[in-house]
Design a protein around this motif. Sequence first.
Motif, PDB file in Angstrom:
ATOM      1  N   ASN A   1      68.018  50.448  30.110  1.00  0.00           N
ATOM      2  CA  ASN A   1      67.163  51.259  30.975  1.00  0.00           C
ATOM      3  C   ASN A   1      68.024  51.903  32.043  1.00  0.00           C
ATOM      4  OD1 ASN A   1      65.158  52.436  32.356  1.00  0.00           O
ATOM      5  ND2 ASN A   1      64.156  50.540  33.032  1.00  0.00           N
ATOM      6  N   ARG A   2      68.238  53.205  31.893  1.00  0.00           N
ATOM      7  CA  ARG A   2      69.041  53.946  32.863  1.00  0.00           C
ATOM      8  C   ARG A   2      68.165  54.877  33.692  1.00  0.00           C
ATOM      9  NH1 ARG A   2      72.171  54.382  28.103  1.00  0.00           N
ATOM     10  NH2 ARG A   2      74.078  53.119  28.170  1.00  0.00           N
ATOM     11  N   GLY A   3      66.838  54.533  33.762  1.00  0.00           N
ATOM     12  CA  GLY A   3      65.946  55.412  34.490  1.00  0.00           C
ATOM     13  C   GLY A   3      66.313  55.548  35.955  1.00  0.00           C
ATOM     14  N   HIS A   4      66.869  54.477  36.550  1.00  0.00           N
ATOM     15  CA  HIS A   4      67.168  54.539  37.971  1.00  0.00           C
ATOM     16  C   HIS A   4      68.377  55.407  38.251  1.00  0.00           C
ATOM     17  CE1 HIS A   4      69.664  51.343  36.272  1.00  0.00           C
ATOM     18  NE2 HIS A   4      70.487  51.539  37.282  1.00  0.00           N
ATOM     19  N   ARG A   5      69.171  55.755  37.186  1.00  0.00           N
ATOM     20  CA  ARG A   5      70.334  56.591  37.410  1.00  0.00           C
ATOM     21  C   ARG A   5      70.147  58.005  36.884  1.00  0.00           C
ATOM     22  NH1 ARG A   5      75.362  53.206  35.221  1.00  0.00           N
ATOM     23  NH2 ARG A   5      73.852  52.772  33.566  1.00  0.00           N
ATOM     24  N   THR A   6      69.357  58.149  35.789  1.00  0.00           N
ATOM     25  CA  THR A   6      69.198  59.466  35.179  1.00  0.00           C
ATOM     26  C   THR A   6      67.882  60.135  35.547  1.00  0.00           C
ATOM     27  OG1 THR A   6      68.202  58.508  33.201  1.00  0.00           O
ATOM     28  CG2 THR A   6      70.602  58.737  33.224  1.00  0.00           C
ATOM     29  N   GLY A   7      66.996  59.433  36.241  1.00  0.00           N
ATOM     30  CA  GLY A   7      65.724  60.042  36.590  1.00  0.00           C
ATOM     31  C   GLY A   7      64.746  60.091  35.439  1.00  0.00           C
ATOM     32  N   GLY A   8      64.906  59.243  34.408  1.00  0.00           N
ATOM     33  CA  GLY A   8      64.008  59.236  33.260  1.00  0.00           C
ATOM     34  C   GLY A   8      62.664  58.599  33.576  1.00  0.00           C
ATOM     35  N   LEU A   9      61.871  58.434  32.526  1.00  0.00           N
ATOM     36  CA  LEU A   9      60.509  57.929  32.662  1.00  0.00           C
ATOM     37  C   LEU A   9      60.508  56.429  32.894  1.00  0.00           C
ATOM     38  CD1 LEU A   9      57.410  58.431  32.382  1.00  0.00           C
ATOM     39  CD2 LEU A   9      57.704  57.951  29.940  1.00  0.00           C
ATOM     40  N   LEU A  10      59.661  56.006  33.811  1.00  0.00           N
ATOM     41  CA  LEU A  10      59.402  54.597  34.048  1.00  0.00           C
ATOM     42  C   LEU A  10      57.913  54.330  33.808  1.00  0.00           C
ATOM     43  CD1 LEU A  10      61.469  53.974  37.312  1.00  0.00           C
ATOM     44  CD2 LEU A  10      62.124  53.423  34.965  1.00  0.00           C
ATOM     45  N   HIS A  11      57.557  53.099  33.482  1.00  0.00           N
ATOM     46  CA  HIS A  11      56.172  52.716  33.199  1.00  0.00           C
ATOM     47  C   HIS A  11      55.710  51.687  34.212  1.00  0.00           C
ATOM     48  CE1 HIS A  11      55.838  54.791  29.320  1.00  0.00           C
ATOM     49  NE2 HIS A  11      57.095  54.408  29.104  1.00  0.00           N
ATOM     50  N   ASP A  12      54.552  51.920  34.774  1.00  0.00           N
ATOM     51  CA  ASP A  12      53.891  50.958  35.642  1.00  0.00           C
ATOM     52  C   ASP A  12      52.586  50.591  34.945  1.00  0.00           C
ATOM     53  OD1 ASP A  12      52.591  50.946  39.080  1.00  0.00           O
ATOM     54  OD2 ASP A  12      53.009  49.351  37.635  1.00  0.00           O
ATOM     55  N   ASN A  13      52.639  49.631  34.044  1.00  0.00           N
ATOM     56  CA  ASN A  13      51.528  49.309  33.159  1.00  0.00           C
ATOM     57  C   ASN A  13      50.735  48.116  33.677  1.00  0.00           C
ATOM     58  OD1 ASN A  13      52.381  51.338  31.450  1.00  0.00           O
ATOM     59  ND2 ASN A  13      53.619  49.961  30.195  1.00  0.00           N
ATOM     60  N   SER A  14      49.434  48.168  33.449  1.00  0.00           N
ATOM     61  CA  SER A  14      48.522  47.050  33.710  1.00  0.00           C
ATOM     62  C   SER A  14      47.710  46.813  32.446  1.00  0.00           C
ATOM     63  CB  SER A  14      47.585  47.362  34.887  1.00  0.00           C
ATOM     64  OG  SER A  14      48.327  47.588  36.069  1.00  0.00           O
ATOM     65  N   ARG A  15      47.433  45.562  32.159  1.00  0.00           N
ATOM     66  CA  ARG A  15      46.731  45.212  30.928  1.00  0.00           C
ATOM     67  C   ARG A  15      45.265  45.638  31.007  1.00  0.00           C
ATOM     68  NH1 ARG A  15      47.477  41.825  26.655  1.00  0.00           N
ATOM     69  NH2 ARG A  15      45.598  40.952  25.686  1.00  0.00           N
ATOM     70  N   HIS A  16      44.821  46.337  29.964  1.00  0.00           N
ATOM     71  CA  HIS A  16      43.417  46.745  29.878  1.00  0.00           C
ATOM     72  C   HIS A  16      42.588  45.574  29.345  1.00  0.00           C
ATOM     73  CE1 HIS A  16      43.989  51.019  30.735  1.00  0.00           C
ATOM     74  NE2 HIS A  16      45.082  50.966  29.988  1.00  0.00           N
ATOM     75  N   THR A  17      41.450  45.369  29.949  1.00  0.00           N
ATOM     76  CA  THR A  17      40.534  44.322  29.501  1.00  0.00           C
ATOM     77  C   THR A  17      39.207  44.882  29.007  1.00  0.00           C
ATOM     78  OG1 THR A  17      39.716  44.037  31.759  1.00  0.00           O
ATOM     79  CG2 THR A  17      41.558  42.620  31.053  1.00  0.00           C
ATOM     80  N   ALA A  18      38.910  46.151  29.264  1.00  0.00           N
ATOM     81  CA  ALA A  18      37.648  46.756  28.812  1.00  0.00           C
ATOM     82  C   ALA A  18      37.818  48.260  28.774  1.00  0.00           C
ATOM     83  CB  ALA A  18      36.485  46.373  29.742  1.00  0.00           C
ATOM     84  N   ARG A  19      37.022  48.925  27.900  1.00  0.00           N
ATOM     85  CA  ARG A  19      36.987  50.386  27.802  1.00  0.00           C
ATOM     86  C   ARG A  19      38.375  50.960  27.557  1.00  0.00           C
ATOM     87  NH1 ARG A  19      32.503  52.958  29.052  1.00  0.00           N
ATOM     88  NH2 ARG A  19      33.673  54.846  29.550  1.00  0.00           N
ATOM     89  N   PHE A  20      38.977  50.601  26.442  1.00  0.00           N
ATOM     90  CA  PHE A  20      40.267  51.158  26.076  1.00  0.00           C
ATOM     91  C   PHE A  20      40.288  51.431  24.576  1.00  0.00           C
ATOM     92  CE2 PHE A  20      42.166  47.540  23.916  1.00  0.00           C
ATOM     93  CZ  PHE A  20      41.428  46.470  24.405  1.00  0.00           C
ATOM     94  N   THR A  21      41.180  52.287  24.159  1.00  0.00           N
ATOM     95  CA  THR A  21      41.327  52.701  22.765  1.00  0.00           C
ATOM     96  C   THR A  21      42.790  52.585  22.370  1.00  0.00           C
ATOM     97  OG1 THR A  21      39.502  54.261  23.008  1.00  0.00           O
ATOM     98  CG2 THR A  21      40.939  54.557  21.096  1.00  0.00           C
ATOM     99  N   VAL A  22      43.065  52.023  21.202  1.00  0.00           N
ATOM    100  CA  VAL A  22      44.424  51.877  20.695  1.00  0.00           C
ATOM    101  C   VAL A  22      44.795  53.152  19.944  1.00  0.00           C
ATOM    102  CG1 VAL A  22      45.966  50.529  19.233  1.00  0.00           C
ATOM    103  CG2 VAL A  22      44.178  49.371  20.552  1.00  0.00           C
ATOM    104  N   ILE A  23      45.847  53.821  20.376  1.00  0.00           N
ATOM    105  CA  ILE A  23      46.315  55.067  19.771  1.00  0.00           C
ATOM    106  C   ILE A  23      47.713  54.828  19.227  1.00  0.00           C
ATOM    107  CG2 ILE A  23      46.807  57.515  20.141  1.00  0.00           C
ATOM    108  CD1 ILE A  23      43.881  56.830  20.400  1.00  0.00           C
TER     109      ILE A  23
END
Length: 317
Positions: A23-45
């Motif tokens: 993960n070189r996001g902190h040096r190259t400015g790439g994408l980072l994810h701030d994810n939280s687990r879904h427990t309701a009303r979600f769709t798997v894509i």
Amino acid sequence: MGTQNPNVHPHAQARIAGNKRPNRGHRTGGLLHDNSRHTARFTVIGNHLAQHGQLSLLAIGLGTHLQSLPKGAPADIKTLTARFPEGATRIAAALRELEVHGYLRRERVRTPAGRIVTRTVSCNQPAAGRRHAGTPAPAPAAGRPTAPEPQRRERQEGQEACEGEEGARHGTRRKREPRKQLPDVPRPAFPAPELLRAATDLLADLRRHGSHLLLSAVDTAHPAPGVAAWLERDVTPAAVRHALTTDLPPEGVRRPAALLAHRLAAQLPPPPPFRAPVEDPPAHYRMRNCDGCERGFRAPESEARCRDCRTNPQEAA
């Protein structure tokens, strides 16, 4: 032994399993994810849709939206145009893209009422046919167009898998299963023509309580004796209508005639209790005077003389 070498590089941290690239996001400015687990009303894509290399961004977003809709939701161009800021032309083009790549198919089916309607089917795995056959499906690479022939073959196999036609690659079609017979319905003890006519009118009027209860002439003739049996047991037409139209499935009724026949047989009420005929109470007439002998007697208003005067008219005279 106790002296540390300051020139030795620190040990590298262990790489997370499955992450082949650091993960070189902190040096190259790439994408980072701030994810939280879904427990309701979600769709798997699947990533095969979210990272598709040939679909436009509008088609990917529209395919994701269609997969998140519940069963029976409207998915026509007019509804989607009212939902999103894109125009009807762009949405129609995106739907054609999804249809070409196997994520969408539109079928023309005939309803029980005889109308031809278009049914939209969203498929979440268009390449399922290749995986079921035992060959791994190639992962789509962003920005890399695949060869025309493999793409066309994968799209054809995905459509065949979504439609569920076994052996479609060999030119064979699955035979249509025979339609099941309708359940038996109770019969009236005295099938009078007026009773059957009232039962038929009640079934024909069910369309006012729901478009999915529109019956054909053939389907109306089958449960009509069952409705007549209910009416014969002193059940009011409103009570019969309430028993047939209450607590229907929210997703609709596929064969309304079968549902009505089942309810008529399963919920048939018992015959009404026996009631002895009630005799009319004796008539009570007021006291009046006879016109012939002036005696008091009780009789209808039409009788002006008592019984003696009527039997002996000479004495009364």
